[in-house]
Scaffold this active site. Sequence first.
Site, PDB file in Angstrom:
ATOM      1  N   SER A  85      -4.384  -2.255   0.240  1.00 17.26           N
ATOM      2  CA  SER A  85      -3.228  -3.015   0.751  1.00 17.26           C
ATOM      3  C   SER A  85      -3.689  -4.424   1.107  1.00 17.26           C
ATOM      4  CB  SER A  85      -2.664  -2.304   1.986  1.00 17.26           C
ATOM      5  OG  SER A  85      -1.832  -3.172   2.712  1.00 17.26           O
ATOM      6  N   HIS A 107      -2.460  -6.849   3.095  1.00 18.40           N
ATOM      7  CA  HIS A 107      -2.456  -7.412   4.457  1.00 18.40           C
ATOM      8  C   HIS A 107      -3.598  -6.869   5.313  1.00 18.40           C
ATOM      9  CE1 HIS A 107      -0.608  -4.097   6.848  1.00 18.40           C
ATOM     10  NE2 HIS A 107       0.080  -3.823   5.754  1.00 18.40           N
ATOM     11  N   GLY A 150       0.836  -1.197   0.000  1.00 20.10           N
ATOM     12  CA  GLY A 150       0.000   0.000   0.000  1.00 20.10           C
ATOM     13  C   GLY A 150       0.878   1.256   0.000  1.00 20.10           C
ATOM     14  N   THR A 151       1.989   1.186   0.697  1.00 24.54           N
ATOM     15  CA  THR A 151       2.929   2.319   0.733  1.00 24.54           C
ATOM     16  C   THR A 151       3.388   2.665  -0.678  1.00 24.54           C
ATOM     17  OG1 THR A 151       3.682   1.723   2.933  1.00 24.54           O
ATOM     18  CG2 THR A 151       5.203   3.048   1.620  1.00 24.54           C
ATOM     19  N   CYS A 202       4.160   3.132  12.913  1.00 23.84           N
ATOM     20  CA  CYS A 202       5.164   4.116  12.507  1.00 23.84           C
ATOM     21  C   CYS A 202       5.599   4.933  13.709  1.00 23.84           C
ATOM     22  CB  CYS A 202       4.592   5.079  11.473  1.00 23.84           C
ATOM     23  SG  CYS A 202       3.277   4.402  10.524  1.00 23.84           S
TER      24      CYS A 202
HETATM   25  C1  LIG Z   1      -4.316   3.865   5.591  1.00 28.27           C
HETATM   26  C2  LIG Z   1      -3.067   3.134   5.176  1.00 28.27           C
HETATM   27  N1  LIG Z   1      -2.516   3.424   4.007  1.00 28.27           N
HETATM   28  C3  LIG Z   1      -1.415   2.791   3.582  1.00 28.27           C
HETATM   29  C4  LIG Z   1      -0.803   1.834   4.345  1.00 28.27           C
HETATM   30  C5  LIG Z   1       0.446   1.178   3.852  1.00 28.27           C
HETATM   31  O1  LIG Z   1       0.175  -0.131   3.419  1.00 28.27           O
HETATM   32  P1  LIG Z   1       1.333  -1.243   3.450  1.00 28.27           P
HETATM   33  O2  LIG Z   1       1.492  -1.644   4.884  1.00 28.27           O
HETATM   34  O3  LIG Z   1       0.813  -2.332   2.565  1.00 28.27           O
HETATM   35  O4  LIG Z   1       2.550  -0.596   2.926  1.00 28.27           O
HETATM   36  C6  LIG Z   1      -1.331   1.508   5.588  1.00 28.27           C
HETATM   37  C7  LIG Z   1      -0.645   0.498   6.420  1.00 28.27           C
HETATM   38  O5  LIG Z   1      -0.728   0.395   7.592  1.00 28.27           O
HETATM   39  C8  LIG Z   1      -2.503   2.177   6.020  1.00 28.27           C
HETATM   40  O6  LIG Z   1      -3.036   1.917   7.207  1.00 28.27           O
END
Ligand SMILES: Cc1ncc(COP(=O)(O)O)c(C=O)c1O
Length: 407
Positions: free
Chosen positions: A217, A219, A86-87, A344
């Site tokens: 994302s 997971h 997702g990042t 984070c």
């Molecule tokens: C709202 C949101 N966006 C993006 C992400 C990032 O996703 P990923 O963990 O797959 O990088 C997260 C992950 O915790 C999230 O909560």
Amino acid sequence: MSIRDLLKAHGKPPREVYFDLENSGLVPPEVVDAMLPYFNRIGYGHPSITHKVGWEAYEILYETKELVSKTIGASSPEEIVITHSGTEANNLAIMGFALANRTKKGKIIVSAIEHLSVIFPAETASELFGFEVLRIPVDTEGFIDPEIFQAYIDKDTSLVSIQMVNHEIGTIQNIKELAEIAKDTNPNVIFHTDAADAYGRIKFRVDDLGVDLLTISSHKIHGPRGVGILYVREGVKLSPILRGQLSVEKLWPGVENIPLIAGFKKAVELAFTNFDANVSKMMILRDMLLRGILDNVPDVLVNGPIGEKRAPDNINVSFLYVEGEAITIEFSLRGIYVSSGSACTSRILEPSHVLLAIGRKHEEAHGSILFKVSRYHNREDIAYALSQIPEAIDRLRKISSLKPRKI
Ligand SMILES: Cc1ncc(COP(=O)(O)O)c(C=O)c1O
């Protein structure tokens, strides 16, 4: 003794309940089974090479795009870009837009409570290309006021990024209304929504919402970590932000991770089977846990809204006069796994920017604990958690230096 040693030495608690689904999900056996053959039996080839195993790899990749595209109402599988998280999808949305539109520049508008994978690339787009980044404030429950939002949009606005559900406090934003306001005020605005915490738990269609870019994302829906999706409406101009050998994805170079993609596909199928029943179950468990905490532990603040406007899986409370880190350790000794703030922020002990944005004081933000429930939890899990939480908080408060001062 380190925390790790302490946790090891304590032995196995009578029951274990994993509520830390925000940070990484449980992968059910069906998803693991769906991945295994793709390591060495089928589809282990490169999906853009034309031999049998390459073709099998392409097939599962394409079927995944088809499935995701159907679940979000996209007009074609070609609008689905598979990334490795997702990042990465959020970075592609923001930086890919900024790179493609760097000569036009303009304003990028984000909310004050976006995930850092949106906020940081927006700041980078400003540093590298001169976009102006504006952060819209939210109210005490995390909502954006439509009138304030409208005042932020003008002829120079080029990109808006507002998440559908906040990952920490569960606020469900009215994306349809905000996208409408943005596009009515400036039809050239590109609207991105990070739906990582909405997909699989809240029903939506991109055509109904009127968004151009949308993040998912894996997971977050019990798929494996390491798969992300960016929906890119046909005609929206993005540039790849990684450079290298292109495979099937024209915006994301490198060989696609076929086994994880196969697992993600299975996770999507499971998430959309009995969708309504699963969501109702989550809401019942969510409310049971929240009510139990509020009824049995004094001095607790609920972070985010209550009821329909809150994500069905999210509970976030601040236990006053105790540190979040101390709570996660004490809970862990009792077999209850939660996070403090977000992943984070928890290791660096900085209060979460989301909680500060909704007006929590530093000491209130520090005692915040995030629980996420899922269709894999049951009433016994909640009952067990509630049998431990009051005693755990009481014990920590007795030894805490943050006790309220007596006047
Ligand atoms: C709202 C949101 N966006 C993006 C992400 C990032 O996703 P990923 O963990 O797959 O990088 C997260 C992950 O915790 C999230 O909560």
